[in-house]
Design a protein around this motif. Structure first.
Motif, PDB file in Angstrom:
ATOM      1  N   TYR A  56      56.127  77.382 -58.388  1.00  7.62           N
ATOM      2  CA  TYR A  56      56.135  78.128 -57.257  1.00  7.62           C
ATOM      3  C   TYR A  56      57.250  78.911 -56.752  1.00  7.62           C
ATOM      4  CZ  TYR A  56      51.553  75.635 -57.259  1.00  7.62           C
ATOM      5  OH  TYR A  56      50.516  75.294 -57.676  1.00  7.62           O
ATOM      6  N   ASP A  57      58.378  78.867 -57.799  1.00  5.43           N
ATOM      7  CA  ASP A  57      59.820  79.130 -57.581  1.00  5.43           C
ATOM      8  C   ASP A  57      59.737  80.901 -56.730  1.00  5.43           C
ATOM      9  OD1 ASP A  57      60.485  76.747 -58.396  1.00  5.43           O
ATOM     10  OD2 ASP A  57      61.459  77.348 -60.126  1.00  5.43           O
ATOM     11  N   GLU A  58      58.976  81.457 -57.296  1.00  6.95           N
ATOM     12  CA  GLU A  58      58.966  82.885 -56.908  1.00  6.95           C
ATOM     13  C   GLU A  58      58.459  83.100 -55.301  1.00  6.95           C
ATOM     14  OE1 GLU A  58      60.780  84.757 -58.572  1.00  6.95           O
ATOM     15  OE2 GLU A  58      60.594  83.426 -60.057  1.00  6.95           O
ATOM     16  N   TYR A 102      54.725  79.901 -49.816  1.00  9.44           N
ATOM     17  CA  TYR A 102      54.013  78.518 -50.452  1.00  9.44           C
ATOM     18  C   TYR A 102      53.012  77.798 -49.622  1.00  9.44           C
ATOM     19  CZ  TYR A 102      54.318  74.004 -52.651  1.00  9.44           C
ATOM     20  OH  TYR A 102      54.059  72.805 -53.265  1.00  9.44           O
ATOM     21  N   LEU A 103      53.473  77.432 -48.403  1.00 11.31           N
ATOM     22  CA  LEU A 103      52.721  76.653 -47.562  1.00 11.31           C
ATOM     23  C   LEU A 103      51.284  77.585 -47.068  1.00 11.31           C
ATOM     24  CD1 LEU A 103      55.103  74.825 -45.021  1.00 11.31           C
ATOM     25  CD2 LEU A 103      54.058  73.943 -47.142  1.00 11.31           C
ATOM     26  N   ALA A 104      51.483  78.738 -46.832  1.00  6.58           N
ATOM     27  CA  ALA A 104      50.513  79.720 -46.659  1.00  6.58           C
ATOM     28  C   ALA A 104      49.390  79.719 -47.598  1.00  6.58           C
ATOM     29  CB  ALA A 104      50.886  81.067 -46.293  1.00  6.58           C
ATOM     30  N   PHE A 105      49.837  79.566 -49.101  1.00  7.43           N
ATOM     31  CA  PHE A 105      49.038  79.572 -50.016  1.00  7.43           C
ATOM     32  C   PHE A 105      48.240  78.472 -50.176  1.00  7.43           C
ATOM     33  CE2 PHE A 105      48.785  78.230 -54.602  1.00  7.43           C
ATOM     34  CZ  PHE A 105      48.178  79.284 -55.071  1.00  7.43           C
ATOM     35  N   LYS A 158      60.587  67.656 -49.204  1.00  8.41           N
ATOM     36  CA  LYS A 158      60.047  67.709 -47.719  1.00  8.41           C
ATOM     37  C   LYS A 158      59.013  68.929 -47.699  1.00  8.41           C
ATOM     38  CE  LYS A 158      64.292  67.953 -45.478  1.00  8.41           C
ATOM     39  NZ  LYS A 158      65.046  68.334 -44.145  1.00  8.41           N
ATOM     40  N   LEU A 159      59.081  69.948 -48.544  1.00  9.14           N
ATOM     41  CA  LEU A 159      58.252  70.948 -48.498  1.00  9.14           C
ATOM     42  C   LEU A 159      57.056  70.441 -48.852  1.00  9.14           C
ATOM     43  CD1 LEU A 159      57.974  73.897 -47.782  1.00  9.14           C
ATOM     44  CD2 LEU A 159      58.637  74.395 -50.238  1.00  9.14           C
ATOM     45  N   LEU A 215      63.427  81.581 -51.185  1.00  8.79           N
ATOM     46  CA  LEU A 215      62.448  81.298 -52.359  1.00  8.79           C
ATOM     47  C   LEU A 215      62.467  79.787 -52.598  1.00  8.79           C
ATOM     48  CD1 LEU A 215      63.214  84.191 -54.608  1.00  8.79           C
ATOM     49  CD2 LEU A 215      61.460  83.977 -53.132  1.00  8.79           C
ATOM     50  N   VAL A 216      61.569  79.184 -52.991  1.00 12.96           N
ATOM     51  CA  VAL A 216      61.781  77.763 -53.241  1.00 12.96           C
ATOM     52  C   VAL A 216      62.322  77.800 -54.450  1.00 12.96           C
ATOM     53  CG1 VAL A 216      59.921  75.965 -54.133  1.00 12.96           C
ATOM     54  CG2 VAL A 216      58.953  77.503 -52.263  1.00 12.96           C
ATOM     55  N   GLY A 217      62.216  78.552 -55.524  1.00 18.69           N
ATOM     56  CA  GLY A 217      63.202  78.195 -56.604  1.00 18.69           C
ATOM     57  C   GLY A 217      64.771  78.073 -56.325  1.00 18.69           C
ATOM     58  N   GLY A 218      65.014  78.364 -54.944  1.00 15.39           N
ATOM     59  CA  GLY A 218      66.452  78.141 -54.405  1.00 15.39           C
ATOM     60  C   GLY A 218      66.706  76.870 -53.569  1.00 15.39           C
ATOM     61  N   PHE A 219      65.603  76.118 -53.570  1.00 18.09           N
ATOM     62  CA  PHE A 219      65.711  74.987 -52.841  1.00 18.09           C
ATOM     63  C   PHE A 219      66.154  73.578 -53.451  1.00 18.09           C
ATOM     64  CE2 PHE A 219      62.266  74.642 -48.987  1.00 18.09           C
ATOM     65  CZ  PHE A 219      62.688  75.894 -48.499  1.00 18.09           C
ATOM     66  N   SER A 220      66.926  72.767 -52.895  1.00 15.28           N
ATOM     67  CA  SER A 220      67.473  71.540 -53.388  1.00 15.28           C
ATOM     68  C   SER A 220      66.149  70.665 -53.734  1.00 15.28           C
ATOM     69  CB  SER A 220      68.390  71.127 -52.796  1.00 15.28           C
ATOM     70  OG  SER A 220      67.986  70.358 -51.450  1.00 15.28           O
ATOM     71  N   ARG A 221      66.674  69.526 -54.472  1.00 13.49           N
ATOM     72  CA  ARG A 221      65.446  68.516 -54.709  1.00 13.49           C
ATOM     73  C   ARG A 221      64.978  67.796 -53.711  1.00 13.49           C
ATOM     74  NH1 ARG A 221      66.698  63.061 -56.926  1.00 13.49           N
ATOM     75  NH2 ARG A 221      64.619  62.116 -57.221  1.00 13.49           N
TER      76      ARG A 221
END
Ligand code: ATP
Length: 312
Positions: A86-88, A94-97, A138-139, A127-133
């Motif tokens: 779901y990186d895009e 993401y949560l709304a989906f 947490k997401l 973007l989730v793709g830019g999130f750290s591990r």
């Protein structure tokens, strides 16, 4: 809430999970522990119906469960080892989906509250793709809680989190538990389990070694106490005299002037110890009773199991 009966998973002749009977009771936080390769993830995957058991039964929320019932699945929130696809999407999208997938009515306030409680609200448009591990972790937890499930099944939910993140997740889980949510959580971070879990199950070699409260596990380590004593100056020559005291089992030097004294008896031996040291003219500047830790119980119990198997 969760019950496994004689649950087994074999890969060829290897038993990843071996005759496991696990009971998670309503309203509790259950810590599921075990060394690497013990069978924790395999067990959780069987409970979730993602992996099919070789034999045995799984009951979730009072009903047999194999992963096919959407109605039951909706009553659970899951954090598993995730392959991210779901990186895009932004964190909010993401949560709304997932809110739509789980038919959450009016998801906006729930999404905002969860993102705020995990300090991700400011990053909701990233973007989730830019999130750290750690941020993904947490997401993931926000996603698991979004539809207000009765039961949470969390595989390593705090792995990769910094101390702040660990604290946020701990508070979130304790709060959800106070609201009546049952939580099954696997983790290698024993201090976390010690602070949150009511009961603990320890698994090794696919077998359940013990199921008990945290205090009950510590109680299995023996009756004696451990007293940490700090002296003003190093007192190396007193060691053998200390060891000769009738209530002393063991003396261990942690630093030259900080020793750990293990006593044989249940009652508090600090007054006796202080009297003896004063009699020797030793200046004690601190004395503190150490709690038996979950880590100690974990190592003792799993080591004993490994030794037994080696002898078999
Ligand atoms: P960790 O703490 O390291 O994550 P774990 O307790 O979750 O470990 P599992 O992942 O459940 O352990 O693995 C249990 C055992 O089963 C391991 O020895 C693993 O190698 C084995 N195993 C897991 N999946 C398979 C598979 N698909 N094929 C063969 N062996 C497997």
């Amino acid at each position: 809430m969760i019950r496994t009966e004689n649950l087994c998973k074999r890969y060829g002749s290897f038993a990843a999970v071996d005759d496991l009977n696990l009971h998670v009771q309503p309203g509790e936080i259950y810590g599921f522990l075990g060394p690497n390769g013990a069978g924790k993830t395999t067990t959780l995957m069987m409970i979730l119906g993602i992996i099919r058991p070789t034999s045995g039964r799984v009951e979730v929320l009072g009903q047999p469960y194999d992963g096919s019932s959407f109605a039951l699945r909706r009553r659970m929130g899951v954090v598993a080892e995730d392959a991210w696809q779901y990186d895009e999407m932004t964190a909010y999208e993401y949560l709304a989906f997932f809110a739509r997938l789980n038919r959450v009515e009016q998801p906006g306030p729930a999404i905002q509250s969860l993102l705020e409680r995990t300090e991700l609200w400011e990053r909701r448009q990233v973007l989730v793709g830019g999130f750290s591990r750690g941020m993904r972790q947490k997401l993931n937890l926000c996603r698991a809680l979004l539809h207000d499930p009765e039961l949470l099944i969390l595989d390593e939910p705090v792995s990769g989190l910094d101390p702040n993140g660990i604290r946020q997740v701990r508070e979130l889980l304790l709060e959800e538990n106070r609201r009546g949510r049952t939580i099954l959580i696997s983790s290698h971070i024993l201090s976390e389990i010690e602070q949150t879990a009511h009961r603990v199950g320890i698994i090794a070699g696919g077998r359940l070694l013990v199921e008990d409260s945290v205090a009950g596990l510590a109680g299995r380590l023996g009756e004696g106490q451990r007293i940490e004593v700090e002296f003003q100056q190093p007192i190396a020559d007193l060691r053998s005299q200390l060891e000769a005291l009738p209530f002393v089992l063991e003396v261990e030097g942690r630093t030259p002037n900080r020793w750990l004294v293990t006593t044989a008896m249940g009652e508090d031996q600090r007054p006796e110890l202080a009297r003896f040291l004063a009699g020797q003219g030793v200046l004690v500047i601190g004395m503190r009773l150490l709690e038996r830790s979950l880590e100690e119980a974990f190592i003792t119990i799993t080591d004993a199991a490994v030794r037994t198997w080696a002898e078999e």
